[in-house]
Scaffold this motif. Sequence first.
Motif, PDB file in Angstrom:
ATOM      1  N   GLY A 198       1.556   1.733  35.507  1.00  0.00           N
ATOM      2  CA  GLY A 198       0.879   1.879  34.218  1.00  0.00           C
ATOM      3  C   GLY A 198       0.628   3.328  33.842  1.00  0.00           C
ATOM      4  O   GLY A 198       0.901   3.740  32.705  1.00  0.00           O
ATOM      5  N   VAL A 199       0.144   4.100  34.783  1.00  0.00           N
ATOM      6  CA  VAL A 199      -0.188   5.491  34.490  1.00  0.00           C
ATOM      7  C   VAL A 199       1.072   6.324  34.260  1.00  0.00           C
ATOM      8  O   VAL A 199       1.060   7.278  33.495  1.00  0.00           O
ATOM      9  CB  VAL A 199      -1.075   6.086  35.605  1.00  0.00           C
ATOM     10  CG1 VAL A 199      -0.296   6.233  36.911  1.00  0.00           C
ATOM     11  CG2 VAL A 199      -1.655   7.431  35.210  1.00  0.00           C
ATOM     12  N   CYS A 200       2.161   5.938  34.895  1.00  0.00           N
ATOM     13  CA  CYS A 200       3.423   6.683  34.754  1.00  0.00           C
ATOM     14  C   CYS A 200       3.967   6.583  33.332  1.00  0.00           C
ATOM     15  O   CYS A 200       4.599   7.526  32.816  1.00  0.00           O
ATOM     16  CB  CYS A 200       4.485   6.144  35.710  1.00  0.00           C
ATOM     17  SG  CYS A 200       3.925   5.845  37.408  1.00  0.00           S
ATOM     18  N   ALA A 201       3.714   5.399  32.713  1.00  0.00           N
ATOM     19  CA  ALA A 201       4.300   5.118  31.402  1.00  0.00           C
ATOM     20  C   ALA A 201       3.815   6.065  30.321  1.00  0.00           C
ATOM     21  O   ALA A 201       4.511   6.277  29.324  1.00  0.00           O
ATOM     22  CB  ALA A 201       3.989   3.672  31.001  1.00  0.00           C
ATOM     23  N   ALA A 202       2.645   6.654  30.521  1.00  0.00           N
ATOM     24  CA  ALA A 202       2.102   7.560  29.508  1.00  0.00           C
ATOM     25  C   ALA A 202       3.083   8.696  29.207  1.00  0.00           C
ATOM     26  O   ALA A 202       3.223   9.112  28.056  1.00  0.00           O
ATOM     27  CB  ALA A 202       0.763   8.125  29.970  1.00  0.00           C
ATOM     28  N   CYS A 203       3.738   9.184  30.225  1.00  0.00           N
ATOM     29  CA  CYS A 203       4.704  10.272  30.027  1.00  0.00           C
ATOM     30  C   CYS A 203       6.159   9.815  30.140  1.00  0.00           C
ATOM     31  O   CYS A 203       7.031  10.342  29.452  1.00  0.00           O
ATOM     32  CB  CYS A 203       4.454  11.397  31.030  1.00  0.00           C
ATOM     33  SG  CYS A 203       2.858  12.231  30.799  1.00  0.00           S
ATOM     34  N   HIS A 204       6.408   8.864  31.014  1.00  0.00           N
ATOM     35  CA  HIS A 204       7.797   8.482  31.288  1.00  0.00           C
ATOM     36  C   HIS A 204       8.243   7.251  30.494  1.00  0.00           C
ATOM     37  O   HIS A 204       9.373   6.787  30.694  1.00  0.00           O
ATOM     38  CB  HIS A 204       8.000   8.238  32.785  1.00  0.00           C
ATOM     39  CG  HIS A 204       7.845   9.473  33.631  1.00  0.00           C
ATOM     40  ND1 HIS A 204       8.794  10.457  33.694  1.00  0.00           N
ATOM     41  CD2 HIS A 204       6.847   9.886  34.439  1.00  0.00           C
ATOM     42  CE1 HIS A 204       8.385  11.429  34.528  1.00  0.00           C
ATOM     43  NE2 HIS A 204       7.202  11.118  34.985  1.00  0.00           N
ATOM     44  N   GLY A 205       7.368   6.739  29.623  1.00  0.00           N
ATOM     45  CA  GLY A 205       7.763   5.634  28.757  1.00  0.00           C
ATOM     46  C   GLY A 205       7.562   4.265  29.389  1.00  0.00           C
ATOM     47  O   GLY A 205       7.665   4.102  30.602  1.00  0.00           O
ATOM     48  N   GLN A 206       7.269   3.289  28.548  1.00  0.00           N
ATOM     49  CA  GLN A 206       7.078   1.910  29.020  1.00  0.00           C
ATOM     50  C   GLN A 206       8.339   1.358  29.653  1.00  0.00           C
ATOM     51  O   GLN A 206       8.284   0.531  30.558  1.00  0.00           O
ATOM     52  CB  GLN A 206       6.682   0.996  27.843  1.00  0.00           C
ATOM     53  CG  GLN A 206       5.264   1.186  27.329  1.00  0.00           C
ATOM     54  CD  GLN A 206       4.203   0.609  28.248  1.00  0.00           C
ATOM     55  OE1 GLN A 206       4.520  -0.129  29.172  1.00  0.00           O
ATOM     56  NE2 GLN A 206       2.947   0.962  28.008  1.00  0.00           N
ATOM     57  N   ASN A 207       9.497   1.821  29.182  1.00  0.00           N
ATOM     58  CA  ASN A 207      10.783   1.352  29.717  1.00  0.00           C
ATOM     59  C   ASN A 207      11.443   2.403  30.605  1.00  0.00           C
ATOM     60  O   ASN A 207      12.621   2.306  30.926  1.00  0.00           O
ATOM     61  CB  ASN A 207      11.717   0.942  28.569  1.00  0.00           C
ATOM     62  CG  ASN A 207      11.973   2.091  27.605  1.00  0.00           C
ATOM     63  OD1 ASN A 207      11.362   3.165  27.723  1.00  0.00           O
ATOM     64  ND2 ASN A 207      12.858   1.893  26.654  1.00  0.00           N
ATOM     65  N   GLY A 208      10.660   3.429  30.989  1.00  0.00           N
ATOM     66  CA  GLY A 208      11.212   4.461  31.859  1.00  0.00           C
ATOM     67  C   GLY A 208      12.005   5.530  31.138  1.00  0.00           C
ATOM     68  O   GLY A 208      12.620   6.387  31.774  1.00  0.00           O
ATOM     69  N   ILE A 209      11.988   5.474  29.817  1.00  0.00           N
ATOM     70  CA  ILE A 209      12.645   6.503  28.998  1.00  0.00           C
ATOM     71  C   ILE A 209      11.553   7.373  28.385  1.00  0.00           C
ATOM     72  O   ILE A 209      10.772   6.897  27.556  1.00  0.00           O
ATOM     73  CB  ILE A 209      13.515   5.883  27.887  1.00  0.00           C
ATOM     74  CG1 ILE A 209      14.548   4.907  28.456  1.00  0.00           C
ATOM     75  CG2 ILE A 209      14.183   6.994  27.065  1.00  0.00           C
ATOM     76  CD1 ILE A 209      15.593   5.538  29.362  1.00  0.00           C
ATOM     77  N   ALA A 210      11.505   8.642  28.820  1.00  0.00           N
ATOM     78  CA  ALA A 210      10.446   9.544  28.373  1.00  0.00           C
ATOM     79  C   ALA A 210      10.571   9.830  26.888  1.00  0.00           C
ATOM     80  O   ALA A 210      11.668  10.025  26.362  1.00  0.00           O
ATOM     81  CB  ALA A 210      10.516  10.849  29.162  1.00  0.00           C
ATOM     82  N   GLN A 211       9.418   9.841  26.231  1.00  0.00           N
ATOM     83  CA  GLN A 211       9.405  10.135  24.800  1.00  0.00           C
ATOM     84  C   GLN A 211       9.066  11.603  24.552  1.00  0.00           C
ATOM     85  O   GLN A 211       9.110  12.069  23.422  1.00  0.00           O
ATOM     86  CB  GLN A 211       8.370   9.251  24.093  1.00  0.00           C
ATOM     87  CG  GLN A 211       8.660   7.776  24.224  1.00  0.00           C
ATOM     88  CD  GLN A 211      10.024   7.397  23.685  1.00  0.00           C
ATOM     89  OE1 GLN A 211      10.401   7.783  22.588  1.00  0.00           O
ATOM     90  NE2 GLN A 211      10.808   6.653  24.461  1.00  0.00           N
ATOM     91  N   ILE A 212       8.736  12.322  25.600  1.00  0.00           N
ATOM     92  CA  ILE A 212       8.288  13.698  25.493  1.00  0.00           C
ATOM     93  C   ILE A 212       9.360  14.616  26.061  1.00  0.00           C
ATOM     94  O   ILE A 212       9.769  14.445  27.214  1.00  0.00           O
ATOM     95  CB  ILE A 212       6.983  13.895  26.307  1.00  0.00           C
ATOM     96  CG1 ILE A 212       5.962  12.800  25.965  1.00  0.00           C
ATOM     97  CG2 ILE A 212       6.416  15.282  26.097  1.00  0.00           C
ATOM     98  CD1 ILE A 212       4.739  12.813  26.859  1.00  0.00           C
ATOM     99  N   PRO A 213       9.831  15.623  25.283  1.00  0.00           N
ATOM    100  CA  PRO A 213      10.811  16.551  25.832  1.00  0.00           C
ATOM    101  C   PRO A 213      10.241  17.243  27.068  1.00  0.00           C
ATOM    102  O   PRO A 213       9.060  17.601  27.107  1.00  0.00           O
ATOM    103  CB  PRO A 213      11.034  17.563  24.709  1.00  0.00           C
ATOM    104  CG  PRO A 213      10.613  16.858  23.467  1.00  0.00           C
ATOM    105  CD  PRO A 213       9.509  15.929  23.883  1.00  0.00           C
ATOM    106  N   GLY A 214      11.064  17.431  28.060  1.00  0.00           N
ATOM    107  CA  GLY A 214      10.617  18.100  29.276  1.00  0.00           C
ATOM    108  C   GLY A 214      10.208  17.142  30.371  1.00  0.00           C
ATOM    109  O   GLY A 214       9.987  17.550  31.504  1.00  0.00           O
ATOM    110  N   TYR A 215      10.081  15.860  30.018  1.00  0.00           N
ATOM    111  CA  TYR A 215       9.776  14.849  31.027  1.00  0.00           C
ATOM    112  C   TYR A 215      11.023  14.017  31.288  1.00  0.00           C
ATOM    113  O   TYR A 215      11.693  13.601  30.355  1.00  0.00           O
ATOM    114  CB  TYR A 215       8.645  13.930  30.559  1.00  0.00           C
ATOM    115  CG  TYR A 215       7.292  14.590  30.605  1.00  0.00           C
ATOM    116  CD1 TYR A 215       6.929  15.514  29.646  1.00  0.00           C
ATOM    117  CD2 TYR A 215       6.396  14.301  31.620  1.00  0.00           C
ATOM    118  CE1 TYR A 215       5.693  16.137  29.686  1.00  0.00           C
ATOM    119  CE2 TYR A 215       5.154  14.926  31.671  1.00  0.00           C
ATOM    120  CZ  TYR A 215       4.813  15.835  30.701  1.00  0.00           C
ATOM    121  OH  TYR A 215       3.589  16.446  30.756  1.00  0.00           O
ATOM    122  N   PRO A 216      11.319  13.751  32.547  1.00  0.00           N
ATOM    123  CA  PRO A 216      12.550  13.013  32.846  1.00  0.00           C
ATOM    124  C   PRO A 216      12.449  11.518  32.569  1.00  0.00           C
ATOM    125  O   PRO A 216      11.397  10.907  32.767  1.00  0.00           O
ATOM    126  CB  PRO A 216      12.752  13.259  34.337  1.00  0.00           C
ATOM    127  CG  PRO A 216      11.387  13.496  34.872  1.00  0.00           C
ATOM    128  CD  PRO A 216      10.632  14.209  33.765  1.00  0.00           C
TER     129      PRO A 216
END
Lengths: 88, 88
Positions: A12-30
């Motif tokens: 859950g906490v990972c999704a904030a940066c890495h996306g709910q589906n594992g695709i990051a919405q923020i540039p610079g995050y994998p």
Amino acid sequence: AGDVEAGKKKAGVCAACHGQNGIAQIPGYPNLAGQNEAYLVSSLKAYKNKQRSGGQAPVMQGQAAGLSDEDIANLAAYYASLPADGGK
Amino acid sequence: AGDVEAGKKKAGVCAACHGQNGIAQIPGYPNLAGQNEAYLVSSLKAYKNKQRSGGQAPVMQGQAAGLSDEDIANLAAYYASLPADGGK
């Protein structure tokens, strides 16, 4: 190998940066979706052990500090199991 | 932003571990296809600056040592441009 379902519960906490589906919405995050499982384990352990310090690594040092080896295995299994294209 | 074609020309040596299509065939090596471009730049610079030392990082420290900022931008643009599923 890790437990995908246990990893999902921990993610859950990972999704904030890495996306709910594992695709990051923020540039610079994998993106993590479909990533190599052994690499995910290796990189989480490297963050936990403070062996990565560039870029946004301090953020991940903090996140990984509280993860057990089992948590890491489960999270790696979960993200590796997601479709690499984000489920388009 | 980097030059995809120039990155492709520079990527020959990368393919040995990260795959011709950016999907690693070796456990412990990350897939690069479709990865976030800014993250690829950040991580290559971190390897070049020896800010990553866990796992297989020494291999990438050596590879990144010879890359200019322009090379890094071009390689990041190239791998970000590849389909994340390997072109299945």
